[in-house]
Design a protein around this motif. Structure first.
Motif, PDB file in Angstrom:
ATOM      1  N   ALA A 220       0.817  -1.217   0.000  1.00 37.83           N
ATOM      2  CA  ALA A 220       0.000   0.000   0.000  1.00 37.83           C
ATOM      3  C   ALA A 220       0.849   1.266   0.000  1.00 37.83           C
ATOM      4  O   ALA A 220       0.306   2.377   0.070  1.00 37.83           O
ATOM      5  N   ALA A 221       2.161   1.119  -0.099  1.00 35.02           N
ATOM      6  CA  ALA A 221       3.066   2.262   0.066  1.00 35.02           C
ATOM      7  C   ALA A 221       2.760   3.415  -0.879  1.00 35.02           C
ATOM      8  O   ALA A 221       2.737   4.582  -0.467  1.00 35.02           O
ATOM      9  N   ALA A 222       2.532   3.102  -2.149  1.00 36.27           N
ATOM     10  CA  ALA A 222       2.302   4.170  -3.125  1.00 36.27           C
ATOM     11  C   ALA A 222       1.041   4.956  -2.796  1.00 36.27           C
ATOM     12  O   ALA A 222       1.033   6.199  -2.812  1.00 36.27           O
ATOM     13  N   GLU A 223      -0.038   4.259  -2.474  1.00 35.49           N
ATOM     14  CA  GLU A 223      -1.291   4.943  -2.162  1.00 35.49           C
ATOM     15  C   GLU A 223      -1.174   5.753  -0.870  1.00 35.49           C
ATOM     16  O   GLU A 223      -1.721   6.856  -0.766  1.00 35.49           O
ATOM     17  N   LEU A 224      -0.466   5.222   0.097  1.00 35.30           N
ATOM     18  CA  LEU A 224      -0.262   5.969   1.337  1.00 35.30           C
ATOM     19  C   LEU A 224       0.560   7.227   1.063  1.00 35.30           C
ATOM     20  O   LEU A 224       0.262   8.311   1.600  1.00 35.30           O
ATOM     21  N   GLN A 245       8.203   4.064  -3.596  1.00 37.67           N
ATOM     22  CA  GLN A 245       8.240   5.415  -3.036  1.00 37.67           C
ATOM     23  C   GLN A 245       7.747   6.416  -4.080  1.00 37.67           C
ATOM     24  O   GLN A 245       8.254   6.479  -5.196  1.00 37.67           O
ATOM     25  N   VAL A 246       6.756   7.196  -3.715  1.00 35.99           N
ATOM     26  CA  VAL A 246       6.215   8.215  -4.603  1.00 35.99           C
ATOM     27  C   VAL A 246       7.057   9.487  -4.477  1.00 35.99           C
ATOM     28  O   VAL A 246       7.267   9.975  -3.362  1.00 35.99           O
ATOM     29  N   PRO A 247       7.560  10.038  -5.592  1.00 40.05           N
ATOM     30  CA  PRO A 247       8.370  11.263  -5.515  1.00 40.05           C
ATOM     31  C   PRO A 247       7.619  12.389  -4.815  1.00 40.05           C
ATOM     32  O   PRO A 247       6.453  12.652  -5.095  1.00 40.05           O
ATOM     33  N   GLY A 248       8.303  13.018  -3.867  1.00 38.79           N
ATOM     34  CA  GLY A 248       7.713  14.132  -3.143  1.00 38.79           C
ATOM     35  C   GLY A 248       6.828  13.732  -1.981  1.00 38.79           C
ATOM     36  O   GLY A 248       6.379  14.596  -1.215  1.00 38.79           O
ATOM     37  N   ALA A 249       6.552  12.437  -1.816  1.00 35.56           N
ATOM     38  CA  ALA A 249       5.709  11.969  -0.710  1.00 35.56           C
ATOM     39  C   ALA A 249       6.533  11.897   0.584  1.00 35.56           C
ATOM     40  O   ALA A 249       7.765  11.822   0.549  1.00 35.56           O
ATOM     41  N   PRO A 250       5.880  11.902   1.724  1.00 34.33           N
ATOM     42  CA  PRO A 250       6.603  11.712   2.987  1.00 34.33           C
ATOM     43  C   PRO A 250       7.370  10.385   2.953  1.00 34.33           C
ATOM     44  O   PRO A 250       6.927   9.414   2.331  1.00 34.33           O
TER      45      PRO A 250
END
Length: 390
Positions: A220-224, A245-250
């Protein structure tokens, strides 16, 4: 062991029996700390096995550790069951030697592989002394059921354990019961490299991690990340997790093990975790809302451990088979994006906590040793007779 009245200036000697798992060791050490606060002259000796976590946890806390042969109690007919009498005898003999060597006044048991031989050794002629028992789980273990028959005092962490005695909660470290999550949040997030402002999810499955939790939350990492949620994930030393890991995400911070659970609790706004007795006690004591995922095997006690917290609004239960990445997103995102809901859950969790259980149990122990009736208000007839014989 020489018979001595407790009016003697001799320092109090307490033996705690709770080896094997952190769920048995940590309350034993919390009790030891409380005894030392109330009676600085007291000595505390821990019983353990050479393969248990106590070999590292007990010395780190500054207490003496004596190793005895473990006595696992088989629940089904097997070769282990046939060998049980010999194993018990061997362990009781070794435990008696320890009790005599440290001139013990009382045995305090928490269940586990060393508890039964400790209870039996305390009952044998020439070594007789009172026993105090604490049951951590929602369903009492076999060792504590046996020991409770002749214990001077019995206490439980939660209602319905099956043992008679007051419900006092789980003895916990003062680092946990005095934790101010708000005051430590900035330091805690900096310690782990987390975003200082993003709502943060803590994931842990015990000291060894939990594969189902790892797979569901990592999936679920991307959606979180897209929802602006940071994650601190302890996956276990023998496991790894791969996250998108989504760029710019926490940051999604994955670590094998959490040495500083106090900082992990302070960094988090919500937890996904198993529901062992110690985990539930600590998480609720610090007021951390949680999604509890009970172990899918055993006698169902993990679900029972979490029920009081859920009933008070401090968490939710999800069955292991139902924990998927989609379910994680479905539950976590609404929770972590609603400050009002988190505040209500935090208050609900705290209502089930017992911050003073360590000292409550310590006072029960001291009263039993001094010959009083203990915090239960009644002392077992056998135990009272033993005290009169000493």
């Amino acid at each position: 062991m020489p018979d001595r009245p407790r009016s003697s200036p001799r320092p109090l000697s307490v033996v705690v029996a709770g080896g094997g798992t952190a769920g048995h060791i940590e309350p034993a050490l919390a009790l030891a700390d409380a005894v030392r606060r109330l009676r600085p002259d007291a000595t505390v000796t821990a019983l353990g096995t050479e393969r248990g976590l106590e070999t590292s946890l007990v010395p780190k806390r500054g207490y003496a550790l004596e190793l005895v042969p473990p006595v696992p109690l088989p629940r089904k007919p097997s070769k282990d069951l046939a060998a049980l009498p010999w194993r018990i005898l061997k362990s009781v003999r070794r435990t008696r030697k320890v009790l005599r060597a440290v001139d013990a006044d009382v045995v305090v048991g928490f269940g586990g592989y060393v508890a039964l031989p400790a209870y039996l050794a305390a009952r044998t002629p020439g070594t007789r002394m009172p026993v105090v028992i604490h049951e951590a789980n929602a369903t009492a273990g076999l060792a504590n059921k046996v020991g409770a028959r002749h214990a001077a005092a019995v206490a439980a962490a939660v209602p319905g354990s099956g043992l008679a005695g007051p419900v006092i909660g789980m003895p916990l470290r003062r680092a946990i019961t005095t934790l101010d999550r708000d005051a430590l949040r900035a330091k805690a997030r900096a310690h782990f490299g987390l975003d200082p402002h993003a709502p943060t999810l803590l994931v842990f499955g015990g000291s060894q991690g939990a594969r189902s939790l790892n797979e569901a939350v990592a999936g679920a990492a991307a959606e979180l990340g897209r929802a602006g949620i940071g994650v601190l994930h302890a996956h276990g030393p023998k496991n790894t997790v791969e996250v998108d890991q989504v760029p710019g995400a926490p940051p999604y911070v994955a670590v094998p093990y959490l040495e500083r659970m106090d900082l992990a609790y302070a960094a988090a706004d919500l937890a996904i975790c198993r529901s062992g007795a110690m985990t539930v006690a600590e998480v609720s004591a610090v007021g951390l809302p949680a999604i509890y995922v009970p172990l899918p095997h055993g006698n169902g006690e993990q679900r029972l451990n979490a029920l009081p917290v859920v009933e008070h609004g401090g968490g939710e239960i999800v069955e292991d088979a139902d924990l998927t990445p989609e379910r994680v997103v479905e539950m976590v995102v609404p929770m972590l994006t609603s400050g009002e809901r988190l505040s209500a859950m935090s208050a609900g969790a705290r209502r089930t906590g017992h911050a003073d259980a360590d000292e409550t149990l310590a006072r029960m122990v001291l009263e039993v040793v001094e010959g009083g009736d203990g915090a239960t208000g009644t002392m077992g007839g056998v135990a009272r007779q033993e005290e009169n014989e000493r």
